[in-house]
Write an enzyme that holds these catalytic residues in place. Structure first.
Site, mmCIF file in Angstrom:
data_model
loop_
_atom_site.group_PDB
_atom_site.id
_atom_site.type_symbol
_atom_site.label_atom_id
_atom_site.label_comp_id
_atom_site.label_asym_id
_atom_site.label_seq_id
_atom_site.Cartn_x
_atom_site.Cartn_y
_atom_site.Cartn_z
ATOM 1 N N CYS A 132 0.863 -1.186 0.000
ATOM 2 C CA CYS A 132 0.000 0.000 0.000
ATOM 3 C C CYS A 132 0.896 1.232 0.000
ATOM 4 C CB CYS A 132 -0.983 -0.023 1.165
ATOM 5 S SG CYS A 132 -0.231 0.002 2.804
ATOM 6 N N ASN B 2 2.307 1.435 4.226
ATOM 7 C CA ASN B 2 2.639 0.164 4.899
ATOM 8 C C ASN B 2 2.396 0.245 6.409
ATOM 9 O OD1 ASN B 2 5.515 -1.999 5.518
ATOM 10 N ND2 ASN B 2 3.469 -2.629 4.996
ATOM 11 N N CYS C 36 -1.342 0.843 7.406
ATOM 12 C CA CYS C 36 -2.775 0.552 7.589
ATOM 13 C C CYS C 36 -3.219 -0.709 6.842
ATOM 14 C CB CYS C 36 -3.637 1.728 7.122
ATOM 15 S SG CYS C 36 -3.384 3.246 8.071
ATOM 16 N N ARG C 37 -3.280 -0.628 5.512
ATOM 17 C CA ARG C 37 -3.925 -1.709 4.739
ATOM 18 C C ARG C 37 -3.037 -2.916 4.487
ATOM 19 N NH1 ARG C 37 -5.345 1.947 -0.199
ATOM 20 N NH2 ARG C 37 -3.368 2.791 0.551
ATOM 21 N N SER C 38 -1.801 -2.716 4.006
ATOM 22 C CA SER C 38 -0.999 -3.894 3.662
ATOM 23 C C SER C 38 -0.577 -4.700 4.896
ATOM 24 C CB SER C 38 0.192 -3.549 2.756
ATOM 25 O OG SER C 38 1.072 -2.623 3.346
ATOM 26 N N ASP D 106 -8.774 3.596 1.969
ATOM 27 C CA ASP D 106 -7.658 3.796 2.886
ATOM 28 C C ASP D 106 -8.156 4.332 4.233
ATOM 29 O OD1 ASP D 106 -5.318 4.380 4.172
ATOM 30 O OD2 ASP D 106 -4.352 5.223 2.384
HETATM 31 P P1 4NP Z 1 -1.782 2.867 4.061
HETATM 32 O O1 4NP Z 1 -2.400 4.229 4.606
HETATM 33 O O2 4NP Z 1 -1.260 3.166 2.671
HETATM 34 O O3 4NP Z 1 -2.946 1.923 4.028
HETATM 35 O O4 4NP Z 1 -0.705 2.448 5.036
HETATM 36 C C1 4NP Z 1 -1.685 5.433 4.708
HETATM 37 C C2 4NP Z 1 -0.788 5.608 5.738
HETATM 38 C C3 4NP Z 1 -0.125 6.819 5.867
HETATM 39 C C4 4NP Z 1 -0.370 7.849 4.964
HETATM 40 C C5 4NP Z 1 -1.272 7.649 3.915
HETATM 41 C C6 4NP Z 1 -1.922 6.440 3.799
HETATM 42 N N1 4NP Z 1 0.287 9.094 5.095
HETATM 43 O O5 4NP Z 1 -0.086 10.050 4.383
HETATM 44 O O6 4NP Z 1 1.224 9.200 5.939
#
Ligand code: 4NP
Length: 152
Positions: A7, A10, A12-14, A122
């Site tokens: 994702c 790295n 939240c989702r992955s 997300d």
């Molecule tokens: P992820 O979510 O891609 O599912 O881990 C996010 C985590 C952090 C951020 C964006 C999306 N960020 O902007 O820091």
């Protein structure tokens, strides 16, 4: 067989998909055959634990995140993994660009192997970790069936 979930951050989702998949694989007694990891296309959270929301949701299902730390996608991942699974369409675009692989079919969007055919929203923005868990669970069940079918 080696699966990499990817994702943006790295956190939240992955990591959610990684932990759910590892749990399914352990429950099916397949830990020796199938390895799972996750990575982010960005380097924004490298070295951090999964997001508190991801940890809490997995905890509700008694799924462990022990030992999981954020890392960034790297070129050798293309050789190391048999399935490189992006959580949304922009992840897939970024993976293809970073790995210099415009059309290899081992890189695909997670829910394209399910009837949903959509992005995993997300939770960093939506705050809805239940939706992420439910979609990851459904995707992981479908991916496990695919991996086992491909192995035959
Ligand atoms: P992820 O979510 O891609 O599912 O881990 C996010 C985590 C952090 C951020 C964006 C999306 N960020 O902007 O820091």
């Amino acid at each position: 067989m080696r699966i990499l979930f990817v994702c943006l951050g790295n956190i939240c989702r992955s990591p959610m998909a990684e932990a759910v998949m590892r749990d399914l694989i352990e429950k099916r007694g397949l830990s020796r055959e199938i390895k799972v990891d996750s990575a982010g296309t960005s380097n924004w959270h490298v070295g951090e634990l999964p997001h508190k929301g991801t940890q809490a949701k997995l905890g509700e299902y008694s799924i462990s995140t022990a030992g999981m730390l954020c890392r960034q996608l790297k070129s050798s991942d293309f050789i190391e993994f048999d399935y490189i699974v992006g959580m949304d369409a922009s992840n897939v675009d970024n993976i293809r660009e970073m790995l210099n692989q415009p059309d290899d079919t081992k890189i695909f969007r997670f829910l394209d192997i399910t009837p949903h055919q959509k992005d995993i929203p997300d939770p960093w923005y939506t705050g809805d970790f239940q939706e992420t868990y439910d979609l990851c669970f459904e995707g992981c069940e479908a991916l496990l069936e695919k991996v086992l079918a491909d192995k035959k």
